[in-house]
Every structure is written in C-alpha cells, then in structure tokens.
Design a protein around this motif. Structure first.
Motif, mmCIF file in Angstrom:
data_model
loop_
_atom_site.group_PDB
_atom_site.id
_atom_site.type_symbol
_atom_site.label_atom_id
_atom_site.label_comp_id
_atom_site.label_asym_id
_atom_site.label_seq_id
_atom_site.Cartn_x
_atom_site.Cartn_y
_atom_site.Cartn_z
ATOM 1 N N GLY A 42 0.819 -1.208 0.000
ATOM 2 C CA GLY A 42 0.000 0.000 0.000
ATOM 3 C C GLY A 42 0.846 1.247 0.000
ATOM 4 O O GLY A 42 2.069 1.202 -0.130
ATOM 5 N N ASP A 43 0.185 2.362 0.160
ATOM 6 C CA ASP A 43 0.800 3.681 0.182
ATOM 7 C C ASP A 43 1.706 3.814 1.407
ATOM 8 O O ASP A 43 1.290 3.529 2.535
ATOM 9 C CB ASP A 43 -0.314 4.736 0.234
ATOM 10 N N ASP A 44 2.951 4.241 1.201
ATOM 11 C CA ASP A 44 3.896 4.392 2.312
ATOM 12 C C ASP A 44 3.475 5.461 3.315
ATOM 13 O O ASP A 44 4.026 5.525 4.410
ATOM 14 C CB ASP A 44 5.297 4.713 1.782
ATOM 15 N N HIS A 45 2.504 6.298 2.972
ATOM 16 C CA HIS A 45 2.051 7.341 3.891
ATOM 17 C C HIS A 45 0.977 6.830 4.849
ATOM 18 O O HIS A 45 0.534 7.557 5.731
ATOM 19 C CB HIS A 45 1.549 8.556 3.107
#
Length: 116
Positions: A42-45
């Motif tokens: 998924g999104d690293d954020h």
C-alpha cells in the motif's frame, strides 16, 4: 527497540502466491530476485508494512515470518538464544544488510535484520 519492518510469506509455489495476493489485495509484486518477490502492500504514507513472498527453504517451507530490525544482529541473536530461541540460519551477509532466522521458544519463526 526492535521494530517489525517487514514480513515474508514462504510457499513452495511462490509464483502462484504472488498472483493470488496481487489479484485479491492489489499488492504490487516485484520481479523475483533469488526466488524472493518483494511486495508493496500500500501507500507508504499509511500505516502498514511491506514484505515479500519467497520460495520456502527446507527449514521453513511454508508459513509467515516477521522481520525485526535490530541495531546489532550479534547481540540480538545472543539475547534471543539466551532466552530460548533456536537459530535456524545464522547471520548471512547481503549487500545492504545482515539477516538471520530464528524460532522463538514457542515455535514462531522470525527474521532479524541489521542494516549495514
């Protein structure tokens, strides 16, 4: 403090596992390197971790292992064995990190990683 930084899914048919997780969960699966497919989940954020899918070795053909980052792999191995862990694969050196596999006193497989 050791932090969980990844996971490894071991399978005897890793290509099939990679296809399954990509289709079901939308994971991005990298090209294999040494029978290891890196995955982005998924999104690293957002919270969560990435990991990989591997051809399960003889000593851990199936299952999931977490990877714990440590400051000193020698110290971590020593502390772990003093507290009942068993070394499955002693420290191995790679280009950017050291890696070892252990089984804790309850039978759970873990990987220890020290960045170089």
């Amino acid at each position: 403090m050791g932090r969980v930084i990844g996971f490894e899914l071991n399978s005897q048919v890793p290509e099939k596992a990679a296809t399954f997780y990509a289709k079901v969960f939308g994971w991005e699966v990298a090209a294999p390197n040494w029978e290891y497919w890196g995955v982005t989940t998924g999104d690293d954020h957002k919270s969560g971790i990435n990991g990989g899918i591997a051809k399960g070795p003889y000593d851990y053909p199936f299952g999931t292992r977490i990877q714990i980052e440590v400051d000193c792999i020698d110290d971590a191995i020593s502390k772990a064995t003093q507290n009942g862990a068993v070394i499955v694969r002693d420290q191995m050196g790679f280009d950017e990190f050291y890696l070892a596999y252990l089984v804790d006193p309850t039978g759970i497989g873990i990987g220890l990683i020290q960045n170089k």
